[in-house]
Design an enzyme around this catalytic site. Structure first.
Site, PDB file in Angstrom:
ATOM      1  CB  SER A 145      -0.873  -0.046   1.259  1.00  0.00           C
ATOM      2  OG  SER A 145      -1.614   1.147   1.403  1.00  0.00           O
ATOM      3  CE  LYS A 171      -4.740   0.032   0.463  1.00  0.00           C
ATOM      4  NZ  LYS A 171      -5.373  -0.745   1.557  1.00  0.00           N
ATOM      5  CE  LYS A 173      -3.861   3.728   2.439  1.00  0.00           C
ATOM      6  NZ  LYS A 173      -5.125   3.227   3.018  1.00  0.00           N
ATOM      7  CG  ASP A 198      -7.736   2.357   0.940  1.00  0.00           C
ATOM      8  OD1 ASP A 198      -8.875   2.860   1.091  1.00  0.00           O
ATOM      9  OD2 ASP A 198      -7.126   1.770   1.866  1.00  0.00           O
ATOM     10  CD  GLU A 223      -8.802  -0.825   0.910  1.00  0.00           C
ATOM     11  OE1 GLU A 223      -7.928  -1.173   0.083  1.00  0.00           O
ATOM     12  OE2 GLU A 223      -8.618  -0.858   2.143  1.00  0.00           O
ATOM     13  CG  ASP A 248     -10.351  -0.936   5.350  1.00  0.00           C
ATOM     14  OD1 ASP A 248     -10.654  -1.400   6.450  1.00  0.00           O
ATOM     15  OD2 ASP A 248      -9.236  -0.398   5.144  1.00  0.00           O
ATOM     16  CE  LYS A 272      -7.200  -2.496   6.941  1.00  0.00           C
ATOM     17  NZ  LYS A 272      -7.282  -1.022   7.018  1.00  0.00           N
ATOM     18  N   GLY A 300      -4.050  -4.404   6.292  1.00  0.00           N
ATOM     19  CA  GLY A 300      -3.049  -4.157   7.337  1.00  0.00           C
ATOM     20  C   GLY A 300      -3.281  -2.804   7.973  1.00  0.00           C
TER      21      GLY A 300
HETATM   22  O1  OSB Z   1      -6.990   1.770   4.879  1.00  0.00           O
HETATM   23  O2  OSB Z   1      -5.990  -0.022   4.523  1.00  0.00           O
HETATM   24  C1  OSB Z   1      -6.025   1.055   5.084  1.00  0.00           C
HETATM   25  C2  OSB Z   1      -2.782   1.697   7.002  1.00  0.00           C
HETATM   26  C3  OSB Z   1      -3.272   2.280   8.147  1.00  0.00           C
HETATM   27  C4  OSB Z   1      -4.628   2.492   8.266  1.00  0.00           C
HETATM   28  C5  OSB Z   1      -5.492   2.109   7.237  1.00  0.00           C
HETATM   29  C6  OSB Z   1      -5.006   1.511   6.085  1.00  0.00           C
HETATM   30  C7  OSB Z   1      -3.618   1.326   5.954  1.00  0.00           C
HETATM   31  C8  OSB Z   1      -2.979   0.786   4.767  1.00  0.00           C
HETATM   32  C9  OSB Z   1      -1.611   0.140   4.908  1.00  0.00           C
HETATM   33  O3  OSB Z   1      -3.448   0.859   3.653  1.00  0.00           O
HETATM   34  C10 OSB Z   1      -1.702  -1.307   5.203  1.00  0.00           C
HETATM   35  C11 OSB Z   1      -0.394  -1.924   5.633  1.00  0.00           C
HETATM   36  O4  OSB Z   1       0.503  -2.061   4.806  1.00  0.00           O
HETATM   37  O5  OSB Z   1      -0.291  -2.296   6.820  1.00  0.00           O
HETATM   38 MG    MG Z   2      -8.225   0.676   3.514  1.00  0.00          MG
END
Ligand code: OSB
Ligand code: MG
Length: 387
Positions: A145, A171, A173, A198, A223, A248, A272, A300
């Site tokens: 991500s 992925k 952001k 996302d 996402e 999510d 998660k 994650g």
């Molecule tokens: O929205 O998936 C998410 C990290 C912190 C809070 C929310 C998210 C995320 C990530 C990173 O997208 C996920 C990771 O690599 O741990």
């Molecule tokens: Mg997410």
């Protein structure tokens, strides 16, 4: 799928320790809700029967992704959850989860306790967590991500780096102002790679025409485009998008998952264990999605190695058919708190450990050196009565 989440005899829990550990990220991580450059990890250590189990509470320091924070988690564990668990020996995961049924909310705090318990339970059985959960995969595909960057070139450089390392899905952001143009450029430079985005709830249904522009780029999914607790608007948006929506934040438990699938709010689920309140809910959501043919992947929360080890175990279940946000330890931290660290092979997979419990050792010396505070609860501690 065989799953054994009860102990051969009830487990007496002698103590529950909460430890706050500060870990610097290798680089800041920016999402539509903010930017973090270090993580205050809440480790849970549960002791019983001469063994210990480790879990992690994935709450952030601020109520951004979720209303839960490190502070609320410490409060509810100390004052409500730990006393309920320490009251009597625990028969298994259902018993542990049931002790907390009377309380509302705080899924991340619940989950941290369930994780530590399942590690303890697996160790008491001499089996890996993957095995007690009914895992069926011995390697899982890794994804990464990538946070919002200052410049598109910086993002393109990171995409190139993780593709070269073998990662199976990238992925990105996104947020208003960092979306369609960025995705277009990422896609132009990488025509073949599995790509997703996302938004962390940064849009509303009024943005539907703008979001439809993303349909051109062959994304695996988009996402959580809309509000954190919404299912209805997502269902409406999904009807106008070709790209699958993945939820999510909106999937807080098995009921939300069932409703989302019934309503058509998403075609993919980011699972998660921390967000949904632990393994009891995560397994139920997994089983539901598997029975409905809906793909699931493991999300994650920038966890330490302890949380990530649990994610690896969960992602070994048969319903996890897409690469998750499970990356190598070094993608997050210069040094992780487990040994060996989580590694991604040249073909982009993480091996599911076979050893008892987590299958990784917690590096106590390093944990101690990074600890900001420790609280320990025992059955003799003053407590609030709940029943
Ligand atoms: O929205 O998936 C998410 C990290 C912190 C809070 C929310 C998210 C995320 C990530 C990173 O997208 C996920 C990771 O690599 O741990
Ligand atoms: Mg997410």
């Amino acid at each position: 799928m065989s799953r054994v989440l009860t102990a051969s005899s009830p487990l007496r829990i002698d103590g529950i320790e909460l430890r706050l550990v500060r870990l610097e990220l290798v680089e800041p991580f920016e999402t539509s809700f903010g930017r973090v450059s270090s993580r205050l990890i809440v480790l849970v250590r549960m002791e019983g029967e001469g063994l210990e189990g480790w879990g992690e509470i994935v709450a952030g320091e601020q109520p951004l992704y979720s209303y839960e924070t490190v502070g609320t988690a410490v409060h509810v564990v100390r004052d409500f959850f730990a006393p309920a668990i320490l009251r009597a020996p625990v028969l298994g995961l259902d018993d542990l989860a049931g002790r907390l049924d009377a309380f509302r909310g705080h899924p991340m705090a619940r989950a941290g306790l369930q994780l530590a318990f399942v590690d303890l339970l697996a160790r008491s059985r001499g089996e890996s967590i993957s095995r007690v959960l009914g895992g069926s995969q011995d390697r899982i595909p890794a994804g990464v991500s990538l946070g919002i960057q200052g410049r598109v070139e910086d993002l393109l450089e990171r995409i190139e780096r993780y593709v070269a390392l073998g990662y199976r899905r990238i992925k990105l952001k996104i947020k208003p102002g960092w979306d369609v143009d960025v995705v277009a450029e990422a896609r132009r430079r990488n025509p073949e790679i599995p790509l997703s985005v996302d938004a962390n709830a940064a849009y509303t249904l009024a943005d539907r025409d703008h979001l439809r522009l993303l349909d051109r780029y062959g994304l695996q999914m988009i996402e959580q485009p809309l509000e954190h607790d919404d299912l209805i608007d997502h269902a409406q948006l999904q009807r106008t998008l070709n790209t699958l929506i993945c939820l999510d934040e909106s999937i807080g438990g098995v009921r939300a998952a069932r409703q989302a699938l019934d309503l058509g709010s998403c075609g993919v689920v980011n699972l998660k264990v921390g967000r949904v309140g632990g393994y009891s809910q995560a397994l139920a959501i997994h089983d539901l999605c598997l029975s409905r043919g809906v793909p699931v992947w493991c999300g994650g929360m920038l966890e330490s190695g302890v949380g990530r080890a649990h994610n690896v175990a969960l992602a070994s279940l048969p319903g996890f058919t897409m690469p998750g946000d499970i990356s190598a330890s070094r993608r997050y931290f210069a040094r992780d708190i487990i040994s060996p660290e989580v590694e991604v092979s040249a073909n982009g997979t993480v091996e599911v450990p076979r050893g008892a419990g987590l299958g990784y050792e917690v590096d106590r010396d390093y944990v101690n050196s990074a600890t900001e505070s420790v609280e320990r609860f025992t059955s003799r501690a003053k407590r609030v009565s709940v029943s």
